[in-house]
Design a protein around this motif. Structure first.
Motif, PDB file in Angstrom:
ATOM      1  N   ARG A  33     -32.932  -3.830   9.654  1.00 41.08           N
ATOM      2  CA  ARG A  33     -31.939  -4.731   9.058  1.00 41.08           C
ATOM      3  C   ARG A  33     -31.558  -4.333   7.629  1.00 41.08           C
ATOM      4  O   ARG A  33     -30.598  -4.851   7.087  1.00 41.08           O
ATOM      5  CB  ARG A  33     -32.461  -6.186   9.065  1.00 41.08           C
ATOM      6  N   ASP A  34     -32.303  -3.416   7.035  1.00 42.03           N
ATOM      7  CA  ASP A  34     -31.958  -2.934   5.696  1.00 42.03           C
ATOM      8  C   ASP A  34     -30.870  -1.860   5.822  1.00 42.03           C
ATOM      9  O   ASP A  34     -31.098  -0.835   6.479  1.00 42.03           O
ATOM     10  CB  ASP A  34     -33.192  -2.350   5.017  1.00 42.03           C
ATOM     11  N   PRO A  35     -29.689  -2.060   5.225  1.00 40.79           N
ATOM     12  CA  PRO A  35     -28.577  -1.109   5.401  1.00 40.79           C
ATOM     13  C   PRO A  35     -28.909   0.318   4.972  1.00 40.79           C
ATOM     14  O   PRO A  35     -28.498   1.276   5.642  1.00 40.79           O
ATOM     15  CB  PRO A  35     -27.452  -1.703   4.540  1.00 40.79           C
ATOM     16  N   ASP A  36     -29.645   0.483   3.862  1.00 43.42           N
ATOM     17  CA  ASP A  36     -29.955   1.828   3.389  1.00 43.42           C
ATOM     18  C   ASP A  36     -30.922   2.545   4.329  1.00 43.42           C
ATOM     19  O   ASP A  36     -30.747   3.731   4.639  1.00 43.42           O
ATOM     20  CB  ASP A  36     -30.532   1.774   1.978  1.00 43.42           C
ATOM     21  N   LYS A  37     -31.938   1.821   4.773  1.00 46.21           N
ATOM     22  CA  LYS A  37     -32.889   2.428   5.715  1.00 46.21           C
ATOM     23  C   LYS A  37     -32.195   2.738   7.046  1.00 46.21           C
ATOM     24  O   LYS A  37     -32.436   3.789   7.653  1.00 46.21           O
ATOM     25  CB  LYS A  37     -34.080   1.496   5.939  1.00 46.21           C
ATOM     26  N   ALA A  38     -31.328   1.842   7.483  1.00 46.20           N
ATOM     27  CA  ALA A  38     -30.592   2.067   8.726  1.00 46.20           C
ATOM     28  C   ALA A  38     -29.690   3.288   8.607  1.00 46.20           C
ATOM     29  O   ALA A  38     -29.556   4.071   9.553  1.00 46.20           O
ATOM     30  CB  ALA A  38     -29.766   0.831   9.089  1.00 46.20           C
ATOM     31  N   SER A  39     -29.092   3.471   7.435  1.00 43.73           N
ATOM     32  CA  SER A  39     -28.238   4.634   7.214  1.00 43.73           C
ATOM     33  C   SER A  39     -29.028   5.930   7.335  1.00 43.73           C
ATOM     34  O   SER A  39     -28.538   6.925   7.887  1.00 43.73           O
ATOM     35  CB  SER A  39     -27.580   4.541   5.835  1.00 43.73           C
ATOM     36  N   GLY A  40     -30.251   5.916   6.840  1.00 44.32           N
ATOM     37  CA  GLY A  40     -31.105   7.098   6.972  1.00 44.32           C
ATOM     38  C   GLY A  40     -31.404   7.413   8.426  1.00 44.32           C
ATOM     39  O   GLY A  40     -31.393   8.576   8.843  1.00 44.32           O
ATOM     40  N   ILE A  41     -31.669   6.365   9.216  1.00 42.92           N
ATOM     41  CA  ILE A  41     -31.927   6.560  10.642  1.00 42.92           C
ATOM     42  C   ILE A  41     -30.664   7.078  11.336  1.00 42.92           C
ATOM     43  O   ILE A  41     -30.716   7.997  12.171  1.00 42.92           O
ATOM     44  CB  ILE A  41     -32.397   5.246  11.288  1.00 42.92           C
ATOM     45  N   ALA A  42     -29.517   6.498  10.986  1.00 41.70           N
ATOM     46  CA  ALA A  42     -28.251   6.936  11.576  1.00 41.70           C
ATOM     47  C   ALA A  42     -27.991   8.408  11.268  1.00 41.70           C
ATOM     48  O   ALA A  42     -27.495   9.152  12.128  1.00 41.70           O
ATOM     49  CB  ALA A  42     -27.102   6.072  11.068  1.00 41.70           C
TER      50      ALA A  42
END
Length: 204
Positions: free
Chosen positions: A60-69
């Motif tokens: 749910r954290d946008p920055d962490k999700a961006s890293g996964i993406a």
């Protein structure tokens, strides 16, 4: 300048959806310093990708999700074939140099050699969109989603085309499909909220 940078510069006059649609190239290490769960070294590429998508759906954290993406994009960018990877690199270089017909030729060749590689279809869909060939772009997007239903870049491209056609209801559905895969993406969240409010207002 990378192809991602080229598309980002040309996206100023395009829907926000296109920024996600075209951002299929991995960020550099300097751009993101996000820790992603380490995959099992014994896992196959498909298993690794499945693990990343599972993490993306939970995060749910946008920055962490961006890293996964970005890790997912790196997986997508490796076709498993040196020949296809080279054709994709040539296509990217042609795009950077605004030699769109040459880029299309390279992407057509990559697709002919390995039609089950989703990213070549997605790259061609992106280029067709930039060139204003929306019908061809949508056809390529549909092929991408046949091969990889979780391709959030292709879904944002679909949303961009549907938005251009003025079909808010279908645009909203495309963004909702996107968020089911990548729930922390802020642009998609904003698009869903805006469209839902607009459609609710139209019904009153």
């Amino acid at each position: 300048m990378s192809a991602m940078r080229f598309f980002a510069l040309t996206s100023a006059a395009m829907p926000l959806a296109l920024i996600l649609f075209t951002a299929t190239f991995p960020a550099t290490a300097a751009e993101k310093d996000v820790i992603v769960e380490q995959a099992d070294v014994n896992s196959s590429p498909k298993q690794h990708l499945d693990q990343l998508f599972s993490q993306l759906k939970r995060e749910r954290d946008p920055d962490k999700a961006s890293g996964i993406a970005n890790e997912i994009r790196m997986e997508w960018n490796d076709s498993g074939s040196a020949t296809i990877n080279l054709l994709m690199q040539w296509a990217d270089k042609a795009i950077e140099e605004k030699r769109n017909p040459a880029a299309l030729d390279f992407l057509d060749e990559a697709i002919a050699l390995k039609p089950d590689y989703a990213e070549s279809w997605n790259r061609r869909a992106t280029l067709n969109f930039v060139m204003g060939n929306y019908r061809k772009s949508m056809s390529d997007i549909e092929r991408v989603l046949d091969l990889e239903p979780r391709h959030f870049g292709a879904l944002s491209g679909m949303a961009a085309i549907l938005s251009n056609s003025g079909n808010d209801q279908l645009t909203l559905k495309a963004w909702e499909r996107f968020l089911d895969i990548y729930p922390a993406e802020r642009t998609a969240q904003e698009q869903v909220n805006t469209l839902a409010e607009k459609l609710a207002g139209n019904r009153t």
